[in-house]
Write a protein that holds these residues in place. Structure first.
Motif, PDB file in Angstrom:
ATOM      1  N   ASN A 188       2.985   1.964  11.753  1.00 14.37           N
ATOM      2  CA  ASN A 188       3.974   0.849  12.252  1.00 14.37           C
ATOM      3  C   ASN A 188       5.014   0.319  11.279  1.00 14.37           C
ATOM      4  O   ASN A 188       5.525  -0.777  11.207  1.00 14.37           O
ATOM      5  CB  ASN A 188       3.217  -0.523  12.643  1.00 14.37           C
ATOM      6  CG  ASN A 188       2.407  -0.491  14.050  1.00 14.37           C
ATOM      7  OD1 ASN A 188       1.651  -0.917  14.183  1.00 14.37           O
ATOM      8  ND2 ASN A 188       3.140   0.211  15.132  1.00 14.37           N
ATOM      9  N   SER A 189       4.952   1.222  10.099  1.00 11.18           N
ATOM     10  CA  SER A 189       5.989   1.043   9.081  1.00 11.18           C
ATOM     11  C   SER A 189       5.789  -0.439   8.272  1.00 11.18           C
ATOM     12  O   SER A 189       6.748  -1.012   8.027  1.00 11.18           O
ATOM     13  CB  SER A 189       7.557   0.802   9.604  1.00 11.18           C
ATOM     14  OG  SER A 189       7.908   2.233   9.882  1.00 11.18           O
ATOM     15  N   LEU A 190       4.383  -0.699   8.280  1.00  4.60           N
ATOM     16  CA  LEU A 190       3.995  -2.052   7.609  1.00  4.60           C
ATOM     17  C   LEU A 190       4.144  -1.827   6.345  1.00  4.60           C
ATOM     18  O   LEU A 190       3.746  -0.641   5.533  1.00  4.60           O
ATOM     19  CB  LEU A 190       2.703  -2.141   7.974  1.00  4.60           C
ATOM     20  CG  LEU A 190       2.199  -2.644   9.598  1.00  4.60           C
ATOM     21  CD1 LEU A 190       0.771  -2.419   9.642  1.00  4.60           C
ATOM     22  CD2 LEU A 190       2.649  -4.258   9.718  1.00  4.60           C
ATOM     23  N   PRO A 191       4.744  -2.786   5.553  1.00  6.29           N
ATOM     24  CA  PRO A 191       5.097  -2.810   4.027  1.00  6.29           C
ATOM     25  C   PRO A 191       3.704  -2.598   2.940  1.00  6.29           C
ATOM     26  O   PRO A 191       2.789  -3.250   3.584  1.00  6.29           O
ATOM     27  CB  PRO A 191       5.830  -3.872   3.814  1.00  6.29           C
ATOM     28  CG  PRO A 191       5.450  -4.782   4.772  1.00  6.29           C
ATOM     29  CD  PRO A 191       5.005  -4.138   6.137  1.00  6.29           C
ATOM     30  N   ARG A 192       3.795  -1.964   1.956  1.00  2.34           N
ATOM     31  CA  ARG A 192       2.841  -2.011   1.206  1.00  2.34           C
ATOM     32  C   ARG A 192       2.838  -3.470   0.466  1.00  2.34           C
ATOM     33  O   ARG A 192       4.040  -4.313   0.156  1.00  2.34           O
ATOM     34  CB  ARG A 192       3.185  -0.966  -0.153  1.00  2.34           C
ATOM     35  CG  ARG A 192       3.030   0.530   0.207  1.00  2.34           C
ATOM     36  CD  ARG A 192       3.157   1.459  -1.051  1.00  2.34           C
ATOM     37  NE  ARG A 192       4.427   1.164  -1.326  1.00  2.34           N
ATOM     38  CZ  ARG A 192       5.373   2.051  -1.333  1.00  2.34           C
ATOM     39  NH1 ARG A 192       5.150   3.120  -0.258  1.00  2.34           N
ATOM     40  NH2 ARG A 192       6.670   2.028  -1.784  1.00  2.34           N
ATOM     41  N   PRO A 193       1.473  -3.878   0.163  1.00  2.00           N
ATOM     42  CA  PRO A 193       1.554  -5.272  -0.203  1.00  2.00           C
ATOM     43  C   PRO A 193       1.798  -5.340  -1.784  1.00  2.00           C
ATOM     44  O   PRO A 193       1.668  -4.315  -2.664  1.00  2.00           O
ATOM     45  CB  PRO A 193       0.230  -5.617  -0.133  1.00  2.00           C
ATOM     46  CG  PRO A 193      -0.575  -4.546  -0.066  1.00  2.00           C
ATOM     47  CD  PRO A 193       0.259  -3.398   0.534  1.00  2.00           C
ATOM     48  N   ALA A 194       2.296  -6.699  -2.184  1.00  2.00           N
ATOM     49  CA  ALA A 194       2.263  -6.701  -3.746  1.00  2.00           C
ATOM     50  C   ALA A 194       0.797  -6.801  -4.554  1.00  2.00           C
ATOM     51  O   ALA A 194      -0.144  -7.190  -3.700  1.00  2.00           O
ATOM     52  CB  ALA A 194       2.868  -8.178  -4.004  1.00  2.00           C
ATOM     53  N   ILE A 195       0.684  -6.194  -5.335  1.00  2.00           N
ATOM     54  CA  ILE A 195      -0.544  -6.168  -6.302  1.00  2.00           C
ATOM     55  C   ILE A 195      -0.651  -6.817  -7.521  1.00  2.00           C
ATOM     56  O   ILE A 195       0.371  -6.686  -8.232  1.00  2.00           O
ATOM     57  CB  ILE A 195      -1.167  -4.763  -6.580  1.00  2.00           C
ATOM     58  CG1 ILE A 195      -1.311  -3.943  -5.014  1.00  2.00           C
ATOM     59  CG2 ILE A 195      -2.451  -4.722  -7.369  1.00  2.00           C
ATOM     60  CD1 ILE A 195      -1.498  -2.300  -5.532  1.00  2.00           C
ATOM     61  N   HIS A 196      -1.638  -7.821  -7.720  1.00  2.00           N
ATOM     62  CA  HIS A 196      -1.375  -8.574  -8.955  1.00  2.00           C
ATOM     63  C   HIS A 196      -2.762  -8.361  -9.503  1.00  2.00           C
ATOM     64  O   HIS A 196      -3.776  -8.643  -9.118  1.00  2.00           O
ATOM     65  CB  HIS A 196      -1.120 -10.136  -8.604  1.00  2.00           C
ATOM     66  CG  HIS A 196       0.147 -10.380  -7.724  1.00  2.00           C
ATOM     67  ND1 HIS A 196       1.213 -10.566  -8.679  1.00  2.00           N
ATOM     68  CD2 HIS A 196       0.513 -10.524  -6.408  1.00  2.00           C
ATOM     69  CE1 HIS A 196       2.344 -10.760  -7.681  1.00  2.00           C
ATOM     70  NE2 HIS A 196       1.882 -10.526  -6.436  1.00  2.00           N
ATOM     71  N   GLY A 197      -2.577  -8.327 -11.040  1.00  2.62           N
ATOM     72  CA  GLY A 197      -3.951  -8.735 -11.774  1.00  2.62           C
ATOM     73  C   GLY A 197      -4.029  -9.962 -12.233  1.00  2.62           C
ATOM     74  O   GLY A 197      -3.031 -10.963 -12.176  1.00  2.62           O
ATOM     75  N   PHE A 198      -5.269 -10.521 -12.299  1.00  2.00           N
ATOM     76  CA  PHE A 198      -5.435 -12.034 -12.345  1.00  2.00           C
ATOM     77  C   PHE A 198      -6.547 -11.945 -13.589  1.00  2.00           C
ATOM     78  O   PHE A 198      -7.396 -11.312 -13.887  1.00  2.00           O
ATOM     79  CB  PHE A 198      -5.898 -12.628 -11.275  1.00  2.00           C
ATOM     80  CG  PHE A 198      -7.364 -12.379 -10.823  1.00  2.00           C
ATOM     81  CD1 PHE A 198      -8.355 -13.063 -11.419  1.00  2.00           C
ATOM     82  CD2 PHE A 198      -7.676 -11.539  -9.991  1.00  2.00           C
ATOM     83  CE1 PHE A 198      -9.810 -12.790 -10.735  1.00  2.00           C
ATOM     84  CE2 PHE A 198      -8.984 -11.288  -9.309  1.00  2.00           C
ATOM     85  CZ  PHE A 198      -9.849 -11.985  -9.720  1.00  2.00           C
TER      86      PHE A 198
END
Length: 448
Positions: free
Chosen positions: A395-405
Motif C-alpha cells: 500500500n506504499s506505506l512509509p518506512r517509520p522513523a527509528i530512534h535509539g534511546f
C-alpha cells in the motif's frame, strides 16, 4: 532482556508520547534500546572468552538489522560484520568497519563481488566448488590478504521452521558433505589449494535447538581435523561456526544464552576450543531482536462477529513474517494508554490489526489484552531484528522513523535519530515519479 530492560521500555514508551515522537501525525515509530544492544554484545564476547583463549571474530550478520548506526555501535563494542551482498558491504564500509573484521558470505557471489572483496582483503567463504574455481583465477591474477574458506553443509537435519533450516539434506547452502563423493572432493579441493585456510558452517537459526547447532559445528570440526591430517600440516587455521542462536519471543527472558551455547560447544567439541583454531561467529537476530520495539497508535476500534478489533498503524509493512506466518513468528503485543502508561483492566479477547488493505494484516488474533481504545498505544517488542528495518512497501506505506534511546540514572529518556521517517516525496521518487510519461512515450513511439 529482564526486568531492568522492560522498565527501560516502559519509560521509553511514555517518553515517545511526551516528546511528540509518537503522535496523531506520526502514528508509528520504532525504538532501539542502545544499552540493551551493548549488553548483548558484551554477553557474546564474554561467553566465548570464558571457554577459549583462541582469537574469535564475532561478525554481526548485517542482514538481521541493516542500519549503519547499529553496525557502528557494535563495532565500538568489539564486533565485526558478516555481509552477504554488495549492499550490505556498502553499509559496513559506511559504518567504518575495517576489511579485516568483515566476512563475505553469499550463495550467489558475482565475479565483481569476489574481485572487490579480494582487493579489500575481506574474508570470503566460497559456497561451492564452482566458486572455488572462480577464486583460483582471481588468486592467480593478483595477490590478496583475504582469508579464504569454503562453506560446508553437515546435513544434520532441520529445526521447526523449514524455511530457515540450513543443514537439511537438500539445503541450498554449502557443499553437502553426506552426498556421494562430496567429502572426498572437499578434502581434495583443500589439498590442491594451499591458500584455502578456513571452513565455514551455519546450522543454527530460529527454531533450531542448541544440540543440533553443536552437532553441525562438531561435524565441521571433524572435517577440519581430517583435512589437516591429510595435508600433514595445519592448513585450516580458522573455523567459522556461523550464528543462529534462537530468540525467545514469548517473554522478556533472554533464553537460550550465549553462555549456554559456548559451554555446550566446550563440552561437545572441546578440540575446537583448545587454541589451535581461530573462530568466527555470525550471530544476528539474537544480538538485536530483544532490543527493538515498534510503537503504534490505535486509530479505530470496532467489533466484528462479536470480537473486538483494534486497528493500528503497525502491520505487514513492519512485521511481514508474523503476518504471513504467525505460527512460526508469533509476537507479543503490549497495551498502553494514550499517554504511554501501561493499560490496566480486565483482559478481553481481541484482534490487533494493521493498516494494510487485506484481511490477513493482523499482528495478533484472539489475544487477551486490556480492551484497547482509540488513541491508545500498542507496543510490539522483540522486533529489533528482521522486522522494522526490513520494510515491506505494501500500500506504499512509509518506512517509520527509528530512534535509539537511552535512560539515565534519574529515569530521563533521551532519543537519537537512527533513520528518518520516509517522506511521501521519497515514495513517489522510488516509484518512478521522475518519469511519469516513460511508458506513454514508449507506446506512442511504437505506433509511429
Amino acid at each position: 532482556m529482564g526486568r531492568m530492560a522492560s522498565s527501560r521500555r516502559d519509560l521509553a514508551v511514555r517518553a515517545t508520547v511526551d516528546q511528540g515522537l509518537l503522535s496523531p501525525a506520526e502514528p508509528v515509530v520504532a525504538l532501539l534500546d542502545t544499552a540493551g544492544i551493548h549488553a548483548s554484545a558484551a554477553a557474546l564476547t564474554s561467553a566465548f572468552a570464558a571457554v577459549t583463549d583462541a582469537p574469535v571474530l564475532h561478525a554481526f550478520a548485517v542482514k538481521a538489522t541493516p542500519l549503519v548506526p547499529v553496525l557502528r555501535l557494535l563495532h565500538e563494542a568489539g564486533l565485526g560484520v558478516e555481509v552477504a551482498s554488495p549492499g550490505e558491504l556498502a553499509l559496513a564500509r559506511a559504518a567504518g568497519i575495517p576489511p579485516a573484521r568483515t566476512v563475505l558470505d553469499s550463495p550467489a557471489k558475482t565475479p565483481a563481488e569476489l574481485r572487490q572483496a579480494l582487493a579489500l582483503g575481506i574474508a570470503v567463504n566460497a559456497d561451492n566448488l564452482q566458486e572455488l574455481a572462480r577464486l583460483d583465477a582471481l588468486v592467480a591474477a593478483a595477490p590478496t590478504a583475504s582469508p579464504l574458506g569454503l562453506r560446508v553443509n553437515p546435513q544434520v537435519g532441520a529445526g521447526s521452521i523449514g524455511a530457515l533450516s540450513t543443514a537439511t539434506a537438500t539445503s541450498k547452502f554449502g557443499v553437502a558433505l553426506r552426498d556421494e563423493g562430496a567429502r572426498k572432493a572437499v578434502v581434495r579441493a583443500f589439498l590442491e589449494r594451499p591458500w584455502l585456510t578456513r571452513l565455514h558452517t551455519h546450522t543454527g537459526s530460529q527454531g533450531v535447538p542448541l544440540a543440533l547447532m553443536a552437532e553441525g559445528v562438531g561435524e565441521t570440526y571433524a572435517l577440519a581435523e581430517e583435512i589437516n591430517r591429510e595435508a600433514g600440516r595445519q592448513q585450516i587455521d580458522t573455523v567459522d561456526i556461523g550464528g543462529g542462536l534462537p530468540v525467545n519471543f514469548a517473554s522478556d527472558e533472554e533464553t537460550p544464552t550465549y553462555a549456554e551455547y559456548a559451554r555446550l560447544l566446550a563440552a561437545t567439541v572441546p578440540g575446537l576450543l583448545d587454541g589451535r583454531y581461530g573462530l568466527v561467529t555470525e550471530f544476528g537476530r539474537s544480538l538485536l531482536a530483544k532490543h527493538g520495539t515498534v510503537l503504534a497508535r490505535v486509530e479505530y476500534t470496532k467489533t466484528s462477529g462479536g470480537r473486538p478489533i483494534a486497528v493500528t498503524h503497525a502491520g505487514v509493512q513492519l512485521a511481514t513474517r508474523t503476518v504471513y506466518a504467525p505460527g512460526s513468528w508469533p509476537l507479543r503485543v503490549l497495551a498502553y494508554d494514550a499517554e504511554g502508561r501501561p493499560r490496566t483492566g480486565d483482559l478481553t479477547v481481541q484482534d490487533v490489526a494493521g493498516p494494510a488493505c487485506f484481511a490477513g494484516d493482523l499482528l495478533a488474533t484472539g489475544r487477551e489484552l486490556p480492551l484497547l481504545r482509540p488513541g491508545d498505544v500498542v507496543a510490539v517488542p522483540d522486533t529489533g531484528a528482521y522486522y522494522f528495518a526490513h520494510h515491506y512497501a505494501y500500500n506504499s506505506l512509509p518506512r517509520p522513523a527509528i530512534h535509539g534511546f537511552a535512560v539515565d540514572g534519574d529515569g530521563a529518556v533521551s532519543f537519537t535519530a537512527v533513520r528518518g521517517a520516509q517522506t511521501l516525496d521519497e515514495i513517489v521518487a522510488e516509484a518512478g515519479g521522475a518519469r511519469p510519461d516513460a511508458l506513454v512515450r514508449q507506446l506512442s513511439g511504437a505506433f509511429r
